[in-house]
Enzyme design. Sequence first.
Site, PDB file in Angstrom:
ATOM      1  N   GLY A  74       0.833  -1.233  -0.045  1.00 29.32           N
ATOM      2  CA  GLY A  74       0.175  -0.071   0.036  1.00 29.32           C
ATOM      3  C   GLY A  74       0.771   1.345  -0.043  1.00 29.32           C
ATOM      4  N   CYS A  75       0.199   2.309   0.509  1.00 26.63           N
ATOM      5  CA  CYS A  75       0.850   3.713   0.647  1.00 26.63           C
ATOM      6  C   CYS A  75       2.366   3.410   1.436  1.00 26.63           C
ATOM      7  CB  CYS A  75       0.201   4.657   1.156  1.00 26.63           C
ATOM      8  SG  CYS A  75       0.926   6.158   1.259  1.00 26.63           S
ATOM      9  N   PHE A  76       3.422   3.963   0.634  1.00 31.21           N
ATOM     10  CA  PHE A  76       4.661   3.748   1.498  1.00 31.21           C
ATOM     11  C   PHE A  76       4.585   4.661   2.654  1.00 31.21           C
ATOM     12  CE2 PHE A  76       6.600   6.055  -2.706  1.00 31.21           C
ATOM     13  CZ  PHE A  76       6.170   7.430  -2.132  1.00 31.21           C
TER      14      PHE A  76
END
Length: 172
Positions: free
Chosen positions: A11-13
Site C-alpha cells: 500500500g502507500c509507502f
Amino acid sequence: MKEDTAIFAGGCFWCMVHPFDQQPGIISVRSGYTGGHVENPTYEEVSTEKTGHTEAVKITFDSDVISYKDLVEIYWTVTDPTDAGGQFQDRGDSYRPVIYYKDEEQKNIAEASKNDLANSGKFDEPIVTQIEPAKPFYEAEEYHQDFYKKNPERYQLEESGGRESFIEKHWK
C-alpha cells in the site's frame, strides 16, 4: 554489524515506514518505487498505473539484531495479505502487496512464512501477496521520506483509513 536489505510493498509507502522504523536494528527505511519497467520514475508517473511499479520501502537493517524473518513477520501484521487490488483505502496496481526478495534465502523465508500464514487460520480468504525477485529500487522524492515524522496529522489520517482496524481485528 551485519548490514542487509529488504524490500516490501504494502500500500502507500507513507504507512509502511513507521512500523519498521521503530524496530531495534533498523538502520534506515526509505520510500520508493520498484517492480516496474520505467527507470527513475516519479510519483506522478507511478500514480498513473502505467509504469508497473509499486510503492515500496527499502529497509536497511543489522541482521545481527533483527532477522529478515522477523521483518517478514512484521510485514504481515501491517498489510492485508488477502487483497491483491491494493491496500485499505489505497487502490490500484501500484499499491499491491509484494515481498521482493534479493536472493534464494530471502525467497525461501518469505515463501515459508506465507505458507505458515495461509495455514494459520487467521484469514478466511486466500493469501495473495506476491513474492517476486527484487528489481531496481528508485527512491521516492524527498518529501515522501519519513512522512510520518514530517506530517503527523496527515499520516494519522492515512493510517485511520482502514489499516488500524484491520490490524486490530487480525493481530491484536
